[in-house]
Scaffold this active site. Sequence first.
Site, PDB file in Angstrom:
ATOM      1  N   LYS A 102       0.844  -1.198   0.000  1.00  0.00           N
ATOM      2  CA  LYS A 102       0.000   0.000   0.000  1.00  0.00           C
ATOM      3  C   LYS A 102       0.877   1.244   0.000  1.00  0.00           C
ATOM      4  O   LYS A 102       2.080   1.196   0.296  1.00  0.00           O
ATOM      5  CB  LYS A 102      -0.913   0.022   1.227  1.00  0.00           C
TER       6      LYS A 102
ATOM      7  N   ASP B 143      -1.668  -1.853  10.865  1.00  0.00           N
ATOM      8  CA  ASP B 143      -1.949  -1.666   9.441  1.00  0.00           C
ATOM      9  C   ASP B 143      -2.649  -2.865   8.804  1.00  0.00           C
ATOM     10  O   ASP B 143      -3.154  -2.760   7.682  1.00  0.00           O
ATOM     11  CB  ASP B 143      -0.643  -1.416   8.669  1.00  0.00           C
TER      12      ASP B 143
END
Length: 404
Positions: free
Chosen positions: A100, A227
């Site tokens: 990401k 995360d």
Amino acid sequence: MASAQLFYNNHHLCSSINGRKPRNFSKNGSFSAFVGNGYCSFNKKLQFQRTPLVMASSESRTSRKQVEIIYNPDERLNKLADEVDKNTGISGLTLFSPCKINVFLRITSKREDGFHDLASLFHVISLGDKIKFSLSPSKTTDRLSTTVPGVPLDDSNLIIKALNLYRKKTGSDKFFWIHLDKKVPTGAGLGGGSSNAATALWAANQFNGCIASEKELQEWSGEIGSDIPFFFSHGAAYCTGRGEVVQDIPPPIPVDMPMILIKPKEACPTAEVYKRLHLSQASKVEPLTLLEKISASGISQDVCINDLEPPAFDVLPSLKTLKQRVLAAGHGQYEAVFMSGSGSTIVGIGSPDPPQFVYDDEEYQDVFLSEAFFITRGENEWYTEPGSTLNSCDPSTDLPLEVE
């Protein structure tokens, strides 16, 4: 699947292969690209390389840990894993594990528990690892191997932590042999390890008939990493708290928007970056204002704010120089240039091509370079590498997976 590595001495030779641009570059006079089902790298001499396989077995914290180093040029263990699959009647599973970027990252406050509250636009991108899962004949041990040295292979690895978490939550007695084909660099601010953990949870759930919902997997994953829950979004999310509060949003940026990722050899230790963070120096722009502006007008330099850049540049001054040089060299080429996460990857949005200086300057010979673009996933599907088969999760069917 075997992969051939082909080396040639001119990194400017190929601008496209089978109609596709090179996927990854390496500044030692080389770049690499996927060709069909293979992977080729261009460098200074023609040769074929065989990567030694490093394996470890991981048991619970209360029992003895055993680590063994195995050089496996004949892929003996992979063949044995395939034999186990055949005997159990369940196919192996290979999943794409994408990373990401943080399009913007605001640090809003420091919490009483010592962590920081953040507000960030996370988005999954097309660079990722591949992870092969096979059922193990063992009922006590997972085994993890990887193509890259330095990756922990015991139960400190987030993949093993995720599998242990899944068994704890569901009571499953399934253990696995896992092979991690690592493409995402570590210490990059790209969430590669978190993605690996989310992918492992998804895989374990597939092998167990999808007995847990996606929402449960997402909630559980926050216990081992802030995360990780993001990767159970559909690819674009506004994340708050420590990052574990995930709000799915429609992709605010065209998914075909290209980008270049530039990561120097040096990493930025996340703990050290946060240690040097001074909230008084952070941006005062409301995060939701940034999100609204991106949704309305797209990417621009003024919205790609990362409050961790100043402390990261303090930790690694050469990273600040790299960003400044990319900005100067890419004037008009990139919509925005910024650091992802806590570093040390610099992202240039708007073009897949790196600035020429990273090829010409000796100091950048070891940088990691990769083009990428934004990706998403559908309902009950895991992320897929562009051009590969979809992986779906439907409890009414028998493992509709990409099989070996």
